[in-house]
Design a protein around this motif. Sequence first.
Motif, PDB file in Angstrom:
ATOM      1  N   MET A   1       0.811  -1.126   0.056  1.00 58.30           N
ATOM      2  CA  MET A   1       0.080  -0.115   0.121  1.00 58.30           C
ATOM      3  C   MET A   1       0.921   1.191   0.030  1.00 58.30           C
ATOM      4  SD  MET A   1      -3.124   0.803  -0.089  1.00 58.30           S
ATOM      5  CE  MET A   1      -4.105   2.505   0.042  1.00 58.30           C
ATOM      6  N   ILE A   2       1.708   1.334   0.964  1.00 56.77           N
ATOM      7  CA  ILE A   2       2.707   2.343   0.966  1.00 56.77           C
ATOM      8  C   ILE A   2       4.321   1.870   0.790  1.00 56.77           C
ATOM      9  CG2 ILE A   2       3.619   4.271   2.246  1.00 56.77           C
ATOM     10  CD1 ILE A   2       0.961   4.354   3.632  1.00 56.77           C
ATOM     11  N   GLN A   3       4.716   2.432   0.005  1.00 56.15           N
ATOM     12  CA  GLN A   3       6.274   1.979  -0.333  1.00 56.15           C
ATOM     13  C   GLN A   3       7.160   3.221  -0.203  1.00 56.15           C
ATOM     14  OE1 GLN A   3       5.329  -0.363  -3.986  1.00 56.15           O
ATOM     15  NE2 GLN A   3       6.966  -1.874  -3.170  1.00 56.15           N
ATOM     16  N   LEU A   4       8.068   2.926   0.528  1.00 56.77           N
ATOM     17  CA  LEU A   4       9.059   4.159   0.484  1.00 56.77           C
ATOM     18  C   LEU A   4      10.479   3.589  -0.056  1.00 56.77           C
ATOM     19  CD1 LEU A   4       7.511   4.466   3.236  1.00 56.77           C
ATOM     20  CD2 LEU A   4       8.870   6.901   3.149  1.00 56.77           C
ATOM     21  N   LYS A   5      10.972   4.182  -1.223  1.00 52.36           N
ATOM     22  CA  LYS A   5      12.461   3.648  -1.784  1.00 52.36           C
ATOM     23  C   LYS A   5      13.245   4.700  -1.724  1.00 52.36           C
ATOM     24  CE  LYS A   5       9.231   1.091  -5.097  1.00 52.36           C
ATOM     25  NZ  LYS A   5       8.834   1.316  -6.523  1.00 52.36           N
ATOM     26  N   GLN A   6      14.315   4.173  -1.013  1.00 52.27           N
ATOM     27  CA  GLN A   6      15.549   5.067  -0.900  1.00 52.27           C
ATOM     28  C   GLN A   6      15.344   6.596  -0.612  1.00 52.27           C
ATOM     29  OE1 GLN A   6      18.953   4.583  -0.948  1.00 52.27           O
ATOM     30  NE2 GLN A   6      18.270   2.634  -0.365  1.00 52.27           N
ATOM     31  N   VAL A   7      14.381   6.771   0.085  1.00 55.37           N
ATOM     32  CA  VAL A   7      13.954   8.417   0.224  1.00 55.37           C
ATOM     33  C   VAL A   7      14.836   9.001   1.395  1.00 55.37           C
ATOM     34  CG1 VAL A   7      12.052   9.523   1.732  1.00 55.37           C
ATOM     35  CG2 VAL A   7      11.387   7.814   0.268  1.00 55.37           C
ATOM     36  N   SER A   8      15.267  10.060   0.777  1.00 52.20           N
ATOM     37  CA  SER A   8      16.197  11.106   1.721  1.00 52.20           C
ATOM     38  C   SER A   8      15.739  12.139   1.766  1.00 52.20           C
ATOM     39  CB  SER A   8      17.610  10.956   1.031  1.00 52.20           C
ATOM     40  OG  SER A   8      17.668  11.284  -0.116  1.00 52.20           O
ATOM     41  N   LYS A   9      16.137  12.989   2.781  1.00 52.22           N
ATOM     42  CA  LYS A   9      15.832  14.352   2.891  1.00 52.22           C
ATOM     43  C   LYS A   9      16.750  15.150   3.794  1.00 52.22           C
ATOM     44  CE  LYS A   9      13.116  17.850   3.258  1.00 52.22           C
ATOM     45  NZ  LYS A   9      12.971  18.778   1.840  1.00 52.22           N
ATOM     46  N   LEU A  22      10.998   1.358   3.048  1.00 50.00           N
ATOM     47  CA  LEU A  22      10.014   0.826   3.861  1.00 50.00           C
ATOM     48  C   LEU A  22       8.787   0.538   3.396  1.00 50.00           C
ATOM     49  CD1 LEU A  22       9.172   0.263   7.074  1.00 50.00           C
ATOM     50  CD2 LEU A  22       8.274   2.811   6.914  1.00 50.00           C
ATOM     51  N   GLU A  23       8.258  -0.973   3.470  1.00 44.99           N
ATOM     52  CA  GLU A  23       6.980  -0.979   2.797  1.00 44.99           C
ATOM     53  C   GLU A  23       5.948  -1.672   3.807  1.00 44.99           C
ATOM     54  OE1 GLU A  23       7.569  -4.030  -0.038  1.00 44.99           O
ATOM     55  OE2 GLU A  23       5.256  -4.346  -0.495  1.00 44.99           O
ATOM     56  N   ILE A  24       4.793  -0.782   3.791  1.00 46.89           N
ATOM     57  CA  ILE A  24       3.725  -1.108   4.654  1.00 46.89           C
ATOM     58  C   ILE A  24       2.671  -1.421   3.943  1.00 46.89           C
ATOM     59  CG2 ILE A  24       2.037   0.009   6.519  1.00 46.89           C
ATOM     60  CD1 ILE A  24       4.207   2.229   6.511  1.00 46.89           C
ATOM     61  N   PRO A  25       2.103  -2.909   4.208  1.00 41.87           N
ATOM     62  CA  PRO A  25       1.111  -3.404   3.524  1.00 41.87           C
ATOM     63  C   PRO A  25      -0.446  -2.953   4.007  1.00 41.87           C
ATOM     64  CG  PRO A  25       2.487  -5.108   4.671  1.00 41.87           C
ATOM     65  CD  PRO A  25       2.868  -3.635   4.889  1.00 41.87           C
ATOM     66  N   ASP A 152     -13.350   8.482   4.829  1.00 37.16           N
ATOM     67  CA  ASP A 152     -12.871   7.136   4.738  1.00 37.16           C
ATOM     68  C   ASP A 152     -11.772   6.903   3.904  1.00 37.16           C
ATOM     69  OD1 ASP A 152     -13.350   4.507   5.562  1.00 37.16           O
ATOM     70  OD2 ASP A 152     -14.765   4.078   3.928  1.00 37.16           O
ATOM     71  N   PRO A 153     -10.514   7.447   4.358  1.00 33.11           N
ATOM     72  CA  PRO A 153      -9.152   7.272   3.421  1.00 33.11           C
ATOM     73  C   PRO A 153      -8.564   5.921   3.776  1.00 33.11           C
ATOM     74  CG  PRO A 153      -9.005   8.606   5.414  1.00 33.11           C
ATOM     75  CD  PRO A 153     -10.372   8.411   5.399  1.00 33.11           C
ATOM     76  N   PRO A 154      -8.408   5.373   2.712  1.00 29.75           N
ATOM     77  CA  PRO A 154      -7.408   4.008   2.927  1.00 29.75           C
ATOM     78  C   PRO A 154      -6.232   4.292   4.008  1.00 29.75           C
ATOM     79  CG  PRO A 154      -7.067   4.946   0.879  1.00 29.75           C
ATOM     80  CD  PRO A 154      -8.022   5.808   1.363  1.00 29.75           C
ATOM     81  N   VAL A 155      -5.681   5.536   3.805  1.00 30.88           N
ATOM     82  CA  VAL A 155      -4.631   5.519   4.509  1.00 30.88           C
ATOM     83  C   VAL A 155      -4.470   6.579   5.658  1.00 30.88           C
ATOM     84  CG1 VAL A 155      -2.051   6.338   4.612  1.00 30.88           C
ATOM     85  CG2 VAL A 155      -3.136   5.050   2.660  1.00 30.88           C
ATOM     86  N   LEU A 156      -4.010   6.337   6.903  1.00 29.56           N
ATOM     87  CA  LEU A 156      -3.998   7.268   7.958  1.00 29.56           C
ATOM     88  C   LEU A 156      -2.709   7.577   8.488  1.00 29.56           C
ATOM     89  CD1 LEU A 156      -6.613   8.175   9.444  1.00 29.56           C
ATOM     90  CD2 LEU A 156      -6.554   6.525  11.049  1.00 29.56           C
ATOM     91  N   LEU A 157      -2.403   8.928   8.629  1.00 31.39           N
ATOM     92  CA  LEU A 157      -1.218   9.297   9.060  1.00 31.39           C
ATOM     93  C   LEU A 157      -1.421   9.998  10.889  1.00 31.39           C
ATOM     94  CD1 LEU A 157       0.396  11.104   5.968  1.00 31.39           C
ATOM     95  CD2 LEU A 157       0.367   8.498   6.703  1.00 31.39           C
ATOM     96  N   VAL A 189       0.185   4.770   9.387  1.00 34.19           N
ATOM     97  CA  VAL A 189       1.480   5.183   9.836  1.00 34.19           C
ATOM     98  C   VAL A 189       1.382   5.915  11.237  1.00 34.19           C
ATOM     99  CG1 VAL A 189       3.613   6.139   9.394  1.00 34.19           C
ATOM    100  CG2 VAL A 189       2.246   5.110   7.511  1.00 34.19           C
ATOM    101  N   PHE A 190       1.985   5.431  12.246  1.00 33.03           N
ATOM    102  CA  PHE A 190       1.704   6.280  13.478  1.00 33.03           C
ATOM    103  C   PHE A 190       3.062   6.587  14.125  1.00 33.03           C
ATOM    104  CE2 PHE A 190       0.960   6.507  17.882  1.00 33.03           C
ATOM    105  CZ  PHE A 190      -0.742   6.429  18.057  1.00 33.03           C
ATOM    106  N   VAL A 191       3.396   7.726  14.510  1.00 31.96           N
ATOM    107  CA  VAL A 191       4.531   8.418  14.913  1.00 31.96           C
ATOM    108  C   VAL A 191       4.443   8.286  16.514  1.00 31.96           C
ATOM    109  CG1 VAL A 191       6.186  10.083  15.387  1.00 31.96           C
ATOM    110  CG2 VAL A 191       5.562   9.272  12.987  1.00 31.96           C
ATOM    111  N   THR A 192       5.346   7.960  17.140  1.00 31.16           N
ATOM    112  CA  THR A 192       5.372   8.023  18.601  1.00 31.16           C
ATOM    113  C   THR A 192       6.595   8.102  19.316  1.00 31.16           C
ATOM    114  OG1 THR A 192       4.248   7.389  20.854  1.00 31.16           O
ATOM    115  CG2 THR A 192       4.908   5.602  19.287  1.00 31.16           C
TER     116      THR A 192
END
Lengths: 319, 389
Positions: A1-9, A22-25, A152-157, A189-192
Amino acid sequence: MIQLKQVSKSYGSQRALAGIDLEIPQGECAVLIGPSGCGKSTLLKTINRMVAVDGGEVVVDGKRNTDYAPEVLRRQIGYCIQGVGLFPHFTVRENIAVVPRLLGWKEREIDGRIRRLLDMSGLPSSYLGKKPGQLSGGESQRVGVCRALAADPPVLLMDEPFGAVDPLTREKLQLAFNQIQEELKKTVVFVTHDVEEAILLADRVVVMNQGRIVSNKAPGKFAGLLEEGFVKSFLGNEYPLRLLKRYSAKALHLEDKPPWTNPLQGGAGECLTQETNLKEVLSEMMRRNEQALPFLLQDNRVVQVEYMDIVHHLHAVSK
Amino acid sequence: MGAPSLKARLGFALVAWALVGLPMGTFRPNRVVRGTPLGWDLVLGEYAFVLGGGLLLLMGAYAFLGVRKRFRVLGAVPWLLPLVPALLLVRLSAAVPLGMEADPAVLRVSLGAGFWVFLAGVLLVQSAGRRGGWAAGLTGCGLLVVAVLGQVPHLALYREFMNVRANFAMELRRHLVLALVSVLVAVVPGIAIGYWCYRYERAKEWLLGAVNLFQVIPTLSLLGLVMIPLTILARNVPLAAELGIKGIGFAPAFLVLTLYCLLPITANAYAGFEQVEEAVVDSAAAMGMTPRQIFRSVLFPLALPVIYSGIRTAVTQNIGNTILAGLIGGGGMGALIFLGLSQSASDLVVLGTIPVVAMALAADGLLKLGEGYWTRKVGVVDDPVETGQ
């Protein structure tokens, strides 16, 4: 569903993300955890393009997120942050209705949706006309979650959504979140920075440090995890102990346990139920100074659970 | 705020000082000669001691005892006062010092320090009470009414007014138009500049710096600075000249006043946008609002109370600044004031000043009423429980 490939910032010379993969099914809740400044919030924000990446790409639902107009992308991604960010001049209803309205829903549809969301989050519908200033911290967090889920979004941050409330309220919110997630199965995707929260909510715990992912495992799988450097020091030596809270006694397969033989002095009230989490079970053992406790099953059998059952359970899941 | 406070006591002290120690006015047989001071005893006639003493007693009681619940009745005192300054004015106009003879057609009475201090004291006492602004306003109306009814024919202010009355209404209207239109013109650019400062860190230094610069240059010098390019413009561009743009007159005054209004409006707009919680703006963006939608439905409504008070400041300040337009032929009350200054006719100066003060106070009051309305309309609940805390 969400894939991050070589993400840099980078921010100037400061490297926030150093090549993240990172891959999040679909339907999983990934919890990003790490010390402050490790890049977890930045990572979260690259997904809905609140932060533009320097390199690499983020794929949402099979499509690069830069292929969407930012507004279109963001309307499909629920977003919920610490401090909630409710609009103080909107009523609760208007706050929740923001994204559906942006998407051009009919008012009748919005009404129905809001009623369902309130129901789910345990807020009375009398709150719809209130302004955020009239809500308690916990209540506004609930409204914030409703708002994020509104279209009703499929993804929740979620960026430390429960960070600013008192521990008791936080626990309630976490339980409510787990219930909602069980029902809706969003990709979250949940940050804590709270290890215990990560353990409770995560399908996978992603530990970050200095812009890198140092570990990415289901919360129970701690075998081998707690031996080396940073992960060990961050998750802590008590990790297995904290992990106990994630499992209820049901996980011990109570129906296979031997029947309780000692007489029950306090009657059935002395028994624990299968909803009790393992941490509570352990602490009950300590309180009663016993190595075994009676559990009342649904078919009214009383079975015996021993200290070693818990230990074995943890050992079994950890691999 | 219901209880009379320090304000009332200060007001009482001023009234007492005015009655005991200051001349109420100056009597002059004509416009040129030096005058004879008029004491309050002379003004009030034979009942001077009874009237003055009674008034002092009443106000003193209000100022010192009105706080107590038992003397709640004294709360009516501010409402008994509105006619007092007006009556004093009538008496002043009719006062003639003993042994003086003068032609009633040219004799004049200028208001002295005593009257102004007395008036200030009365207004202070009134404003200390409940809904004091209204009581004070009533006093002002009282003064206006006796003048309009022609009850103060010998008052120097009245005489000066009769001299300039042909122009007075026109100048007043001009003043108001100049002051209000130049603010109105500054509103949109002011808010826009404030928004740019908020959006773009780089622009902030430059824009706020430039706007500040206008404020730092003294108004008079700015007038001079603007006159030069406008004169050049008028000389070289016929169209500009046809539109009435000249180095002196309405155009430069208007331009300078507009530039002057920019700072309070811009600074407040910037501060207003800045104080909107970052989490709120962030989540608006993260929910998929376009920058325009964010501005329209989040930033602007939430910043509006602060922006509004910036406009209020600009209006009040501008009504005063507009006096300077009189210097360069822009008209307004400044025309009367500078005429009075050039003729050493202090009464004419005062006549020009009073409407300016009244307009500024009235504008401020009206806009304050509107402020409450806007804040409620936008609906930011002033509640100590902050969101998410």
